[in-house]
Design a protein around this motif. Structure first.
Motif, mmCIF file in Angstrom:
data_model
loop_
_atom_site.group_PDB
_atom_site.id
_atom_site.type_symbol
_atom_site.label_atom_id
_atom_site.label_comp_id
_atom_site.label_asym_id
_atom_site.label_seq_id
_atom_site.Cartn_x
_atom_site.Cartn_y
_atom_site.Cartn_z
ATOM 1 N N ARG A 126 0.832 -1.199 0.000
ATOM 2 C CA ARG A 126 0.000 0.000 0.000
ATOM 3 C C ARG A 126 0.868 1.250 0.000
ATOM 4 N NH1 ARG A 126 -4.371 -1.775 4.575
ATOM 5 N NH2 ARG A 126 -2.695 -1.062 5.945
ATOM 6 N N SER A 156 -7.617 0.778 0.528
ATOM 7 C CA SER A 156 -8.041 0.011 1.698
ATOM 8 C C SER A 156 -9.104 0.735 2.519
ATOM 9 C CB SER A 156 -6.829 -0.302 2.585
ATOM 10 O OG SER A 156 -5.999 -1.252 1.970
ATOM 11 N N LYS A 183 -5.190 5.537 11.327
ATOM 12 C CA LYS A 183 -3.917 5.464 10.603
ATOM 13 C C LYS A 183 -3.935 6.409 9.407
ATOM 14 C CE LYS A 183 -0.950 2.232 8.152
ATOM 15 N NZ LYS A 183 -0.672 0.815 7.841
ATOM 16 N N ARG A 223 1.564 2.501 12.377
ATOM 17 C CA ARG A 223 1.477 1.131 11.876
ATOM 18 C C ARG A 223 1.193 0.186 13.031
ATOM 19 N NH1 ARG A 223 5.610 3.278 8.411
ATOM 20 N NH2 ARG A 223 5.014 3.039 6.221
ATOM 21 N N ALA A 225 0.147 -4.149 14.296
ATOM 22 C CA ALA A 225 0.173 -5.584 14.019
ATOM 23 C C ALA A 225 -0.795 -6.245 14.978
ATOM 24 C CB ALA A 225 1.579 -6.143 14.180
ATOM 25 N N HIS A 242 -1.601 -10.233 11.214
ATOM 26 C CA HIS A 242 -1.170 -9.295 10.175
ATOM 27 C C HIS A 242 0.016 -8.486 10.678
ATOM 28 C CE1 HIS A 242 -2.753 -5.352 11.674
ATOM 29 N NE2 HIS A 242 -3.534 -6.128 12.373
ATOM 30 N N THR A 243 0.995 -8.337 9.804
ATOM 31 C CA THR A 243 2.227 -7.611 10.104
ATOM 32 C C THR A 243 2.465 -6.587 9.006
ATOM 33 O OG1 THR A 243 3.161 -9.590 11.140
ATOM 34 C CG2 THR A 243 4.693 -7.831 10.559
ATOM 35 N N THR A 244 2.857 -5.370 9.377
ATOM 36 C CA THR A 244 3.132 -4.303 8.412
ATOM 37 C C THR A 244 4.622 -4.021 8.404
ATOM 38 O OG1 THR A 244 0.961 -3.327 8.855
ATOM 39 C CG2 THR A 244 2.565 -1.955 7.716
ATOM 40 N N GLN A 246 7.921 -1.905 6.458
ATOM 41 C CA GLN A 246 8.240 -0.694 5.705
ATOM 42 C C GLN A 246 9.269 -1.008 4.633
ATOM 43 O OE1 GLN A 246 10.171 2.536 7.920
ATOM 44 N NE2 GLN A 246 8.657 3.932 7.099
ATOM 45 N N GLU A 254 4.227 0.339 2.264
ATOM 46 C CA GLU A 254 4.200 -0.657 3.322
ATOM 47 C C GLU A 254 3.719 -1.987 2.760
ATOM 48 O OE1 GLU A 254 1.528 0.965 6.240
ATOM 49 O OE2 GLU A 254 -0.245 0.198 5.214
ATOM 50 N N VAL A 256 1.899 -5.383 3.741
ATOM 51 C CA VAL A 256 1.019 -5.958 4.759
ATOM 52 C C VAL A 256 0.881 -7.452 4.471
ATOM 53 C CG1 VAL A 256 -1.220 -5.824 5.903
ATOM 54 C CG2 VAL A 256 -0.242 -3.782 4.836
#
Length: 286
Positions: A126, A156, A183, A223, A225, A242-244, A246, A254, A256
């Protein structure tokens, strides 16, 4: 490094960046012969709209106060690259504001390969406005067929507030929607005045009562998680961490990634959804 060394490094960095610029580079006349290459201190100070004495002290490593606004002016005058600008702010111990020259939001083939290599784990890339720029097969199988969506709706936040299928799938939709909005609000404030953010806000105000109500709260969040629970119409409950992440060379991007919760049957269901998605695509081509 200690503070004295940091100030020396800052001064040296400024001198070397100034030395590589010629008057022609910044629209100034060449003038008389120069003893050293590059711009003079007074020329750089004038371009940055800062006092000559103050700028001289900065290059000399004096212990003086600097603001992000002034450092930004110096960065523009020195024509710094995004990486150099970040380095300058780090040496000046200033918080880095949003870049005035926005990096192009493109996804390299290497990043796309990473998404595709994740198999049954859904993954997205994203941009700063939460636009979905890239995805893998698993994301299409679990969430939406992003390739078939109009590009201006491939976002999103827009999907969260306008797509009934996602609303029905998400356990605690309100909580997830408010966190995603917080966010986006933080990014929106960071890029205040960017018409692309304004357009999206206006569109969502026109179609979503919840967005209108929660936008007024001005909640912000970075951000995050955690675990998300989905009730998928084809396979039932999905439990996904879910993990974001960079992207270092373009930090506004990012990645995801959604992975199945251990000790659940989510992995089997993800494999099932992938197989169903492939079958549907095959039947459409037949």
């Amino acid at each position: 490094m200690d503070d004295k060394q940091r100030r020396r490094e800052l001064g040296d960095f400024l001198k070397t960046r100034r030395a590589r610029l010629s008057p022609n580079d910044v629209g100034l006349p060449e003038g008389t012969r120069r003893r050293t290459p590059g711009l003079r201190r007074e020329e750089l100070a004038g371009l940055a709209n800062v006092g000559l004495t103050w700028y001289t002290w900065l290059e000399q490593g004096r212990d003086i106060q600097v603001s992000a606004q002034v450092i930004e002016s110096i960065a523009r005058a020195l024509q710094l690259s995004p990486d150099e600008r970040t380095h300058l702010f780090a040496l000046a111990r200033c918080e880095i504001p949003a870049a005035p020259y926005l990096l192009e939001e493109t996804v390299s083939p290497a990043l796309q390969d990473i998404l595709d290599s994740l198999g049954t784990s859904p993954a997205l890339i994203r941009g700063r406005r939460l636009d979905v720029l890239a995805w893998n097969e698993a994301a299409c199988a679990v969430f939406l067929d992003y390739a078939s969506m109009p590009p201006d709706e491939r976002n999103s936040l827009w999907i969260m507030f306008t797509n009934p299928a996602i609303r029905q799938m998400l356990g605690d939709w309100e909580g997830h929607a408010q966190r995603l909005l917080a966010k986006f609000r933080a990014m929106c404030d960071r890029y205040a005045g960017d018409y692309r953010f304004t357009q999206l806000v206006e569109k969502l105000h026109a179609v979503s009562p919840e967005f209108c109500q929660w936008w007024q709260k001005h909640d912000v969040q970075g951000r995050s998680a955690g675990c998300k629970e989905y009730e998928h119409p084809a396979v039932g409950q999905l439990l996904l961490n879910h993990t974001t992440l960079q992207v270092s060379h373009n930090p506004e991007l990012e990645v995801v990634v959604y992975t199945p919760l251990p000790d659940s049957d989510t992995l089997r269901k993800l494999q099932q959804l992938r197989d169903l998605h492939r079958l549907e695509k095959f039947l459409l081509k037949s």
